[in-house]
Write a protein that holds these residues in place. Structure first.
Motif, short mmCIF file in Angstrom:
data_model
loop_
_atom_site.label_atom_id
_atom_site.label_comp_id
_atom_site.label_asym_id
_atom_site.label_seq_id
_atom_site.Cartn_x
_atom_site.Cartn_y
_atom_site.Cartn_z
N LYS A 205 -8.48 -4.84 -0.21
CA LYS A 205 -7.88 -5.64 0.86
C LYS A 205 -6.61 -4.98 1.38
O LYS A 205 -6.39 -4.90 2.60
N GLU A 206 -5.77 -4.50 0.48
CA GLU A 206 -4.54 -3.82 0.87
C GLU A 206 -4.85 -2.57 1.68
O GLU A 206 -4.23 -2.31 2.71
N TYR A 207 -5.84 -1.82 1.24
CA TYR A 207 -6.26 -0.60 1.95
C TYR A 207 -6.73 -0.95 3.36
O TYR A 207 -6.36 -0.30 4.33
N GLU A 208 -7.55 -1.98 3.49
CA GLU A 208 -8.08 -2.37 4.80
C GLU A 208 -6.97 -2.79 5.75
O GLU A 208 -7.01 -2.48 6.94
N LEU A 209 -5.97 -3.49 5.24
CA LEU A 209 -4.85 -3.92 6.08
C LEU A 209 -3.99 -2.76 6.55
O LEU A 209 -3.47 -2.77 7.66
N GLN A 210 -3.83 -1.75 5.73
CA GLN A 210 -2.90 -0.66 6.04
C GLN A 210 -3.58 0.56 6.66
O GLN A 210 -2.90 1.46 7.12
N ASN A 211 -4.90 0.61 6.65
CA ASN A 211 -5.59 1.83 7.10
C ASN A 211 -6.70 1.52 8.09
O ASN A 211 -7.79 2.07 8.01
N GLU A 212 -6.41 0.66 9.04
CA GLU A 212 -7.45 0.23 9.98
C GLU A 212 -7.97 1.36 10.86
O GLU A 212 -9.10 1.32 11.29
N THR A 213 -7.15 2.35 11.14
CA THR A 213 -7.56 3.37 12.11
C THR A 213 -7.81 4.74 11.49
O THR A 213 -8.04 5.70 12.20
N THR A 214 -7.78 4.85 10.19
CA THR A 214 -7.94 6.16 9.57
C THR A 214 -9.40 6.43 9.21
O THR A 214 -10.18 5.50 9.01
N ASP A 215 -9.75 7.70 9.12
CA ASP A 215 -11.09 8.09 8.68
C ASP A 215 -11.11 8.38 7.18
O ASP A 215 -12.13 8.80 6.66
N ILE A 216 -10.00 8.18 6.51
CA ILE A 216 -9.94 8.37 5.07
C ILE A 216 -10.50 7.12 4.40
O ILE A 216 -10.14 6.00 4.77
N LYS A 217 -11.40 7.30 3.44
CA LYS A 217 -12.05 6.17 2.77
C LYS A 217 -11.53 6.02 1.35
O LYS A 217 -11.38 7.01 0.63
N LEU A 218 -11.28 4.79 0.95
CA LEU A 218 -10.89 4.49 -0.43
C LEU A 218 -12.16 4.33 -1.25
O LEU A 218 -13.07 3.59 -0.88
N LEU A 219 -12.20 5.05 -2.36
CA LEU A 219 -13.31 4.95 -3.30
C LEU A 219 -12.75 4.58 -4.67
O LEU A 219 -11.55 4.73 -4.92
N PHE A 220 -13.61 4.13 -5.55
CA PHE A 220 -13.20 3.67 -6.87
C PHE A 220 -13.90 4.47 -7.95
O PHE A 220 -15.14 4.50 -8.00
N CYS A 221 -13.11 5.12 -8.79
CA CYS A 221 -13.63 5.88 -9.92
C CYS A 221 -13.59 4.97 -11.14
O CYS A 221 -12.53 4.54 -11.57
N ILE A 222 -14.76 4.68 -11.68
CA ILE A 222 -14.88 3.79 -12.84
C ILE A 222 -14.84 4.64 -14.10
O ILE A 222 -15.60 5.59 -14.25
N ILE A 223 -13.91 4.29 -14.98
CA ILE A 223 -13.69 5.08 -16.20
C ILE A 223 -14.22 4.30 -17.40
O ILE A 223 -13.78 3.19 -17.67
N LEU A 224 -15.17 4.92 -18.08
CA LEU A 224 -15.79 4.30 -19.26
C LEU A 224 -15.36 5.04 -20.52
O LEU A 224 -14.98 6.22 -20.47
#
Length: 105
Positions: free
Chosen positions: A84-103
């Motif tokens: 949600k924070e990423y979406e609010l602050q990066n509405e116009t960027t082409d950079i994508k937030l991804l999530f690395c899951i650590i097991l």
């Protein structure tokens, strides 16, 4: 969707790195299998395909002191907040937030 499907969709061959909706699906599947979650960290995918770590979306610290259900719950909540924070602050960027899951290996 299976974990094998998610691994094929991961942007990394060595780690499970997924966009938010798929990362949440992965957490649900991993929790159901009893996998031990150590945490997650934010990764950025740039328009040219490069991956980098996110300074703003650091993820969780080591969750080994938590029960399995607490670790998964915390990961889901903190991922949602970061997304949600990423979406609010990066509405116009082409950079994508991804999530690395650590097991726990």
């Amino acid at each position: 969707m299976t974990l094998a499907d998610l691994q094929r969709l991961s942007v990394s061959q060595s780690e499970l790195v997924l966009p938010y909706p798929l990362a949440i699906t992965a957490l649900q599947l991993l929790e159901a299998t009893g996998a031990i979650l150590m945490g997650w960290e934010g990764c950025l995918r740039y328009p040219d395909g490069r991956l980098g770590h996110s300074d703003m979306h650091q993820g969780t610290t080591n969750t080994s002191a938590l029960s399995s259900s607490e670790a998964y719950s915390w990961a889901k909540v903190s991922m949602r907040l970061s997304q949600k924070e990423y979406e609010l602050q990066n509405e116009t960027t082409d950079i994508k937030l991804l999530f690395c899951i650590i097991l726990n290996a």
